[in-house]
Design a protein around this motif. Structure first.
Motif, short mmCIF file in Angstrom:
data_model
loop_
_atom_site.label_atom_id
_atom_site.label_comp_id
_atom_site.label_asym_id
_atom_site.label_seq_id
_atom_site.Cartn_x
_atom_site.Cartn_y
_atom_site.Cartn_z
N CYS A 172 0.89 -1.26 0.30
CA CYS A 172 -0.19 0.35 0.16
C CYS A 172 0.80 1.87 0.10
O CYS A 172 0.52 2.21 -0.50
N VAL A 173 1.96 0.93 0.55
CA VAL A 173 2.28 2.30 0.60
C VAL A 173 3.43 2.26 -0.73
O VAL A 173 3.57 3.49 -0.50
N TYR A 174 3.66 1.51 -1.35
CA TYR A 174 4.67 1.45 -2.69
C TYR A 174 3.35 1.92 -3.46
O TYR A 174 3.96 2.90 -4.15
N VAL A 175 2.14 1.67 -3.36
CA VAL A 175 1.25 2.14 -4.27
C VAL A 175 1.59 4.07 -3.83
O VAL A 175 1.43 4.64 -4.92
N VAL A 176 1.21 3.96 -2.97
CA VAL A 176 1.35 5.56 -2.79
C VAL A 176 2.53 6.32 -2.97
O VAL A 176 2.46 6.98 -3.10
N PHE A 177 3.69 5.88 -2.98
CA PHE A 177 4.52 6.50 -2.96
C PHE A 177 5.15 6.54 -5.07
O PHE A 177 5.51 7.82 -5.17
N TYR A 217 11.51 -15.84 -11.02
CA TYR A 217 11.61 -15.56 -11.76
C TYR A 217 11.30 -13.29 -11.28
O TYR A 217 12.11 -13.06 -11.97
N LEU A 218 11.66 -13.30 -9.89
CA LEU A 218 11.68 -12.19 -9.65
C LEU A 218 12.99 -11.47 -9.36
O LEU A 218 13.27 -10.48 -8.88
N VAL A 219 13.98 -12.33 -9.25
CA VAL A 219 15.41 -11.59 -9.13
C VAL A 219 16.04 -11.10 -10.21
O VAL A 219 16.68 -9.47 -10.10
N PRO A 220 15.35 -10.72 -12.06
CA PRO A 220 15.46 -9.64 -13.05
C PRO A 220 14.81 -8.56 -12.08
O PRO A 220 15.89 -7.48 -12.91
N PHE A 221 14.21 -8.56 -11.87
CA PHE A 221 13.72 -7.38 -11.51
C PHE A 221 14.01 -6.73 -10.19
O PHE A 221 13.93 -5.58 -9.71
N LEU A 346 10.76 3.73 -10.32
CA LEU A 346 9.94 2.37 -11.13
C LEU A 346 11.08 1.66 -9.91
O LEU A 346 10.64 0.31 -10.72
N GLY A 347 12.08 1.89 -10.30
CA GLY A 347 12.21 1.05 -8.95
C GLY A 347 11.43 0.22 -7.99
O GLY A 347 11.69 -1.50 -7.11
N ILE A 348 10.65 1.15 -7.13
CA ILE A 348 9.56 0.50 -6.14
C ILE A 348 8.66 -0.15 -6.82
O ILE A 348 8.31 -1.00 -6.68
N PHE A 349 8.63 0.20 -8.00
CA PHE A 349 7.26 -0.89 -9.12
C PHE A 349 8.24 -1.97 -9.14
O PHE A 349 7.28 -3.14 -8.63
N PHE A 350 9.00 -2.54 -9.61
CA PHE A 350 9.61 -3.47 -9.16
C PHE A 350 9.87 -4.30 -8.00
O PHE A 350 10.05 -5.29 -7.86
N SER A 351 9.63 -3.77 -7.41
CA SER A 351 9.76 -4.37 -5.73
C SER A 351 8.71 -5.03 -5.17
O SER A 351 8.41 -5.08 -4.32
N TYR A 352 6.76 -3.91 -5.37
CA TYR A 352 6.37 -4.87 -5.32
C TYR A 352 5.22 -6.18 -5.54
O TYR A 352 5.26 -7.19 -3.73
N ALA A 353 5.89 -6.41 -5.93
CA ALA A 353 6.04 -8.53 -5.79
C ALA A 353 6.74 -8.88 -5.12
O ALA A 353 6.22 -9.91 -4.70
N LEU A 354 7.40 -8.45 -5.18
CA LEU A 354 8.23 -9.13 -3.97
C LEU A 354 8.10 -8.98 -3.27
O LEU A 354 8.15 -9.78 -1.90
N GLN A 355 7.55 -7.94 -2.45
CA GLN A 355 7.09 -7.84 -1.12
C GLN A 355 5.61 -8.75 -0.94
O GLN A 355 4.96 -9.34 0.33
N GLY A 356 4.56 -7.86 -2.18
CA GLY A 356 3.75 -9.25 -1.85
C GLY A 356 3.77 -10.54 -1.34
O GLY A 356 2.64 -11.26 -2.14
N TYR A 357 5.09 -10.95 -2.75
CA TYR A 357 4.83 -12.95 -2.25
C TYR A 357 4.89 -13.47 -1.21
O TYR A 357 4.32 -13.80 -1.03
#
Length: 475
Positions: A172-177, A217-221, A346-357
């Motif tokens: 949620c914080v990532y979306v706001v940011f 498969y999240l490593v490239p992100f 963009l960096g935080i966008f690519f981090s979203y899936a890692l936290q949501g995992y």
């Protein structure tokens, strides 16, 4: 199986001889007999512990190398919390902030080491290849004082609940940011739109990244995200280091009433319990994760040093005018800060899936999937992933204050997951074998619990009060 008190998750199976399993099952339903039973088979358990190495028996579907794990650790730590560190120093003062950042961060990482060692000890003791956090809590409570044993399952559910809430809160914080930074640029070059519209427009791109199911498969992100964020930090530091005022113009300490906000921000910035535990479970060589020069220490030492210096330099440069996100202190009419905003978003966008995992792993793998038929699982899993993304966007639209939301999530959830629960696990795991010389392990466990309680309660109250005051002023 150990006991009916443990949830019937697919991979939780304690492989001890059948006669001992039956005896243990009979004893654990009578809490007072569990300790007695453990003492009677203590010698036998000690022998099979020596012969059993849980790391050998773990079969991750897509295991990661040490370097890939290191990159993911750096990625989950270098997030939006770092941008809030200068503001955290504004709440604590530069001297108190320097000391507290090092002490709190090191203390939390130490608590993670204790928790991970306890997990490995339980795996060896009962010949289990793999335990997650909630299963560790349940099994540890069953090993503790008899009066706590009936609470094993509620404790396990609480761990799962707070892990889900925390990592969902991070998203949620990532979306706001991301939305706030896109709005800054959109207002300059396009038309002015409500920030909530930017949040809504993020939904589809976030869904696409969140449909990736495996950490491997999240490593490239993570690589892309790390590169973008490091370059962004370089740009920010170039502005921080210019025109530094005298340090005497900055407060060395602040009022204690502001310190809980500092505590919550540091916890949020440095800690990511679920990801830290999940990464070890998905390593090719999980035995390299801990230890003085293990993967976890190498990553977290770099992160702590960077966070400490970044927070200090940001407050030194901007003082009481430090924004909740340091990017807002940059001259946003210049091209270089605008590039920094784009790269960090963009960096935080690519981090979203890692936290949501972590949230998805708990909800799906341990609660939903065991109840479903095989041919219905994959499509429903994707629907659940989409629902989680939509829910995080809706929460972000409802509570768009970045700094206070960050401090609240850190104080409320991480104080429990990173300090209180590791203290309870350690207290129970060491209950039978004793707490060492001068009961050191007992006092260590109590210290984790006490610091977590005071910090979590104080930080949560301060964050909620600030949020309430802010929304009251808008009415």
């Amino acid at each position: 199986m150990l006991s009916k008190k443990l949830s019937n998750r697919r991979h939780l199976s304690i492989q001890i001889p059948e006669e001992f399993g039956k005896s243990l099952l009979n004893q654990t339903v009578r809490p007072q007999g569990f300790s007695s039973f453990k003492r009677n088979i203590g010698y036998y358990i000690s022998i099979i512990t020596l012969a059993f190495h849980p790391h050998i028996h773990r079969n991750a579907e897509h295991p990661m190398t040490d370097f890939e794990t290191f990159l993911n650790l750096i990625k989950c730590a270098l997030g939006t919390g770092c941008l809030a560190m200068p503001r955290a120093y504004c709440n604590a003062g530069w001297l108190v902030g320097l000391i507290s950042t090092i002490v709190i961060s090191s203390f939390v990482v130490y608590a993670m080491h204790v928790l991970l060692n306890d997990i490995n000890d339980l795996c060896k003791r009962y010949r289990i290849a793999l335990l997650n956090y909630s299963e560790t809590m349940q099994l540890a409570v069953l090993c503790g004082p008899y009066w706590m044993q009936p609470m094993s399952r509620p404790f396990g559910y609480m761990v799962d609940l707070f892990l889900c809430v925390y990592h969902f809160g991070v998203d949620c914080v990532y979306v706001v940011f991301i939305a706030k930074n896109l709005k800054h640029l959109g207002d300059m070059y396009f038309i002015s739109l409500d920030i909530r519209l930017y949040m809504a427009l993020l939904t589809l791109p976030l869904i696409l990244t969140f449909l990736i199911r495996d950490l491997k498969y999240l490593v490239p992100f993570a690589i892309i995200s790390n590169i973008l964020i490091i370059v962004c930090f370089g740009i920010v530091l170039s502005y921080m280091l210019g025109n530094l005022p005298s340090l005497q113009q900055r407060h060395a300490s602040q009022s204690l009433t502001q310190y809980p906000l500092f505590f919550g921000t540091v916890l949020f910035a440095i800690e990511s319990v679920g990801v830290i535990l999940a990464l070890q479970r998905n390593m090719i060589t999980p035995q390299n994760y801990l230890g003085p020069f293990g993967v976890l220490n190498r990553a977290m030492i770099l992160v702590i040093i960077f966070y400490t210096l970044f927070g200090f330099m940001g407050y030194w440069r901007y003082g009481d005018n430090t924004a909740s996100s340091i990017l807002n202190n940059l001259p946003l009419n210049e091209r270089l800060p605008q590039c920094a905003i784009v790269m960090f978003a963009l960096g935080i966008f690519f981090s979203y899936a890692l936290q949501g995992y972590v949230t998805m792993d708990i909800i799906w793998r341990y609660y939903m999937e065991p109840q479903l038929k095989e041919n219905a699982t994959r499509s429903l899993e994707y629907l659940v992933r989409i629902a989680l993304v939509v829910a995080s966007v809706l929460v972000a639209i409802g509570y768009p204050d970045f700094g206070l939301l960050l401090a609240f999530v850190g104080s409320f959830c991480l104080a429990q997951l990173g300090l209180i629960y590791p203290g309870i696990v350690h207290l129970c795991v060491r209950y039978e074998e004793g707490y060492g010389i001068c009961k050191f392990k007992l006092f260590r466990s109590l210290l984790f619990i006490i610091v977590g309680l005071f910090g979590g309660i104080a930080g949560s109250i301060a964050s909620v009060k600030a949020l309430t005051e802010q929304y009251a002023s808008l009415m």
